[in-house]
Design an enzyme around this catalytic site. Structure first.
Site, PDB file in Angstrom:
ATOM      1  N   LEU A  19     -46.212  -6.099 -30.248  1.00 48.34           N
ATOM      2  CA  LEU A  19     -45.776  -6.567 -28.935  1.00 48.34           C
ATOM      3  C   LEU A  19     -46.981  -6.535 -28.005  1.00 48.34           C
ATOM      4  O   LEU A  19     -47.404  -5.483 -27.529  1.00 48.34           O
ATOM      5  CB  LEU A  19     -44.627  -5.696 -28.411  1.00 48.34           C
ATOM      6  CG  LEU A  19     -43.405  -5.593 -29.337  1.00 48.34           C
ATOM      7  CD1 LEU A  19     -42.284  -4.828 -28.641  1.00 48.34           C
ATOM      8  CD2 LEU A  19     -42.918  -6.974 -29.791  1.00 48.34           C
ATOM      9  N   ASP A  20     -47.533  -7.712 -27.752  1.00 43.50           N
ATOM     10  CA  ASP A  20     -48.787  -7.854 -27.024  1.00 43.50           C
ATOM     11  C   ASP A  20     -48.594  -7.671 -25.520  1.00 43.50           C
ATOM     12  O   ASP A  20     -47.651  -8.207 -24.936  1.00 43.50           O
ATOM     13  CB  ASP A  20     -49.365  -9.249 -27.310  1.00 43.50           C
ATOM     14  CG  ASP A  20     -50.618  -9.535 -26.520  1.00 43.50           C
ATOM     15  OD1 ASP A  20     -51.646  -8.907 -26.814  1.00 43.50           O
ATOM     16  OD2 ASP A  20     -50.557 -10.391 -25.609  1.00 43.50           O
ATOM     17  N   ALA A  21     -49.507  -6.904 -24.902  1.00 43.25           N
ATOM     18  CA  ALA A  21     -49.543  -6.742 -23.437  1.00 43.25           C
ATOM     19  C   ALA A  21     -48.181  -6.370 -22.869  1.00 43.25           C
ATOM     20  O   ALA A  21     -47.804  -6.795 -21.780  1.00 43.25           O
ATOM     21  CB  ALA A  21     -50.057  -8.026 -22.784  1.00 43.25           C
TER      22      ALA A  21
END
Length: 582
Positions: A232-234
């Site tokens: 789960l990016d950023a």
């Protein structure tokens, strides 16, 4: 009516995020969504990770060859050079995109045709576990979703965050020195839209339950398509509330918990990894209560601390930080790395390294041919945010011999492979790549320095050339990985104890669930260190057999014995009990 597949806490989380009126309907919508995938085939893997799990990080086109798609070339490389080393591959965003090397996605549900197609992904998933990126904080302004918003389509009216530029945004955390809001002309007039990372990366509005449903649909599809791990990016930026930093808000944690429960019921064994390049105390909050949020969190302090350690030849700060780490639960682990597609973040060592120590790393990076990215502090000042340099080059003076580069890099890699958690190795680290300064000139972006695209035939030729930098780096890392995956003391959850003796040494003891022990010892200095075994606090008995797994030497343990550790030497000393063999 909804099924009984979920706990009552899921409804409570939805009520907290969206209110009671919307929560029950949303839960029913989630139930229908999951049911729509009921007949889909998905890879079953319900085991937790072990010492045998090491991940390779790569772009889908990091290695290319004529006459085949980059994803087919990647599969060929993985089968030929990663078999028996890596159990998993993280393919960085492989979706169609418009900027930021894949992190400005136009269509989450498609494979970038320049890389290949879903068949290529399936072929890879048949050989190794895969990690997909959930780039779900933002989407490209050229995406169908945002274009429909601009056109005034009411179905997309609440997909993005409209804002009043006259409001006070001074408390909002800014990851880049770029405007927070971007003005767009829409069918309904001029709008200012929240764009945390760039004007081509439009933040999604999770205050809309429709957005959450869309994202859950996409993540479920990723699992069906072969994802064992979901990054789960950023994720820390996903909820907006004026008057706060808009980072790590309670609603953000609740959304991650919702994602976890939905996926855990749909495909047990799916592992959620949160990417939050922030100070450690904020990062580990994404473990939740140890069983309800992320399974793994990126261990962001490790890259800069390892770099600092080898720059100074002093392990004090690294060892102090390792001593401060609390054990994870049996179902959570740190996700360890040194290099990635991004640079080396320095925010995670706030409160660990002084400003002077960070500035010393900045000076070294410039000296070694790299660059530094800065963040806006909101008060007109800037501070270093990220060191943009190939990690091998960050450790090595440009004039160092190949032998010295490899020794120092091997020492850093041994630290990565020794500490508790699951390790991941970037493809350019595995292959001994150098600074791609031409890439920076071409793109104008500092991060391109560590994102070079390689020709498969050239890589293969250099890997087979004895004495070449690629051959030496690959061989040294491969040896360490092969030793690690055969040793239960390096299980991600195996106990870890820091040994404080000589600050030129990295020294920890890992203990397996069965009680076996390995003393991991790395000389981080460019001078030999002699240390008496009595200072290593192993508690091993006089005359007990021990073996250095790395060097192969077997000897009798004695408190009076002096271990002479050569510059940058790696030793993994295993206690041999009751006829253990190696």
């Amino acid at each position: 009516m909804t099924s009984n597949r979920y706990t009552t806490s899921l409804l409570h989380k939805l009520e907290f995020i969206y209110g009671k009126n919307k929560a029950k309907t949303l839960l029913q919508d989630i139930d229908r969504l999951v049911d729509s995938y009921a007949d889909a085939n998905r890879k079953s893997n319900n085991r937790w990770v072990s010492e045998q799990d090491v991940m390779l990080i790569t772009y889908g086109d990091s290695i290319q060859s004529s006459g085949e798609s980059p994803l087919q070339t990647l599969r060929k490389f993985v089968q030929r050079y990663c078999d028996g080393l890596f159990s998993a591959v993280h393919i960085l965003p492989f979706y169609p995109y418009t900027s930021d090397d894949g992190f400005s996605v136009t269509d989450y549900r498609e494979v970038n045709p320049k890389l290949g197609d879903w068949t290529d992904i399936a072929d890879l998933a048949a050989h190794v576990d895969l990690m997909f990126d959930g780039v779900i904080n933002h989407i490209s302004q050229h995406s169908h979703w945002f274009q429909q918003y601009l056109a005034g389509n009411p179905e997309y009216a609440d997909y993005f965050v409209e804002a009043d530029p006259a409001e006070d945004y001074s408390q909002v955390t800014r990851p880049r020195a770029l405007p927070l809001l971007t003005k767009f002309d829409t069918a309904l007039g001029e709008k200012h839209i929240w764009t945390t990372f760039s004007d081509d990366q439009i933040d999604l509005n999770y205050a809309s339950e429709r957005v959450l449903l869309e994202i859950l649909d996409i993540l479920l599809m990723y699992v069906v398509r072969g994802a064992r791990y979901l990054r789960l990016d950023a994720i820390g930026f996903m909820w907006k509330k004026l008057g706060t930093t808009c980072m790590h808000l309670d609603e953000t944690h609740a959304i991650v918990q919702v994602i976890r429960e939905v996926l855990e019921n749909f495909a047990p064994g799916t592992i959620i990894i949160t990417e939050t390049n922030v100070p450690h105390k904020d990062n580990i909050k994404y473990f939740g209560n140890g069983s309800n949020e992320a399974h793994m969190v990126y261990q962001f302090p490790l890259p800069p601390l390892t770099l600092h350690t080898l720059h100074t030849g002093n392990s004090d700060k690294l060892m102090e930080w390792l001593q401060s780490l609390e054990p994870t639960t049996d179902s959570t682990a740190f996700f360890n790395f040194l290099a990635s597609h991004d640079g080396v973040g320095v925010r995670p060592v706030e409160g660990i390294l002084s400003k002077q120590e960070v500035n010393a790393m900045v000076d070294k990076v410039h000296e070694h041919g790299g660059f530094v990215s800065y963040k806006d502090n909101g008060d007109g000042t800037r501070s270093p945010y990220e060191l943009n340099i190939n990690y091998l080059e960050a450790l090595s003076h440009p004039d160092d011999s190949i032998e010295m580069k490899v020794k120092r890099f091997r020492a850093a890699s041994a630290i990565l492979l020794s500490v508790m958690g699951m390790p991941a190795i970037y493809i350019h680290s595995l292959l001994g790549s150098r600074n791609d300064t031409e890439g920076v000139k071409k793109t104008g972006r500092y991060r391109s320095i560590n994102r070079e695209q390689l020709r498969y035939e050239q890589v293969e030729s250099e890997l087979q050339q004895e004495g070449s930098l690629r051959n030496e780096v690959y061989s040294s890392i491969a040896q360490l990985i092969k030793l690690r995956i055969g040793e239960p003391c390096f299980h991600p959850n195996a106990a870890q104890r820091v040994v404080v003796c000589d600050n030129r040494l990295f020294t920890i003891i890992r203990t397996s669930a069965e009680g076996g022990q390995v003393l991991a010892l790395v000389n981080v200095a460019d001078e030999s260190v002699s240390v008496p075994c009595s200072q290593l606090q192993t508690g091993w008995k006089e005359g007990e057999a021990a073996v250095d797994l790395v060097g192969g030497e077997t000897f009798k343990w004695s408190d009076s014995l002096q271990l002479c550790v050569q510059p940058y030497q790696v030793m993994w000393i295993k206690q041999l009990k009751g006829g253990d063999d190696t």
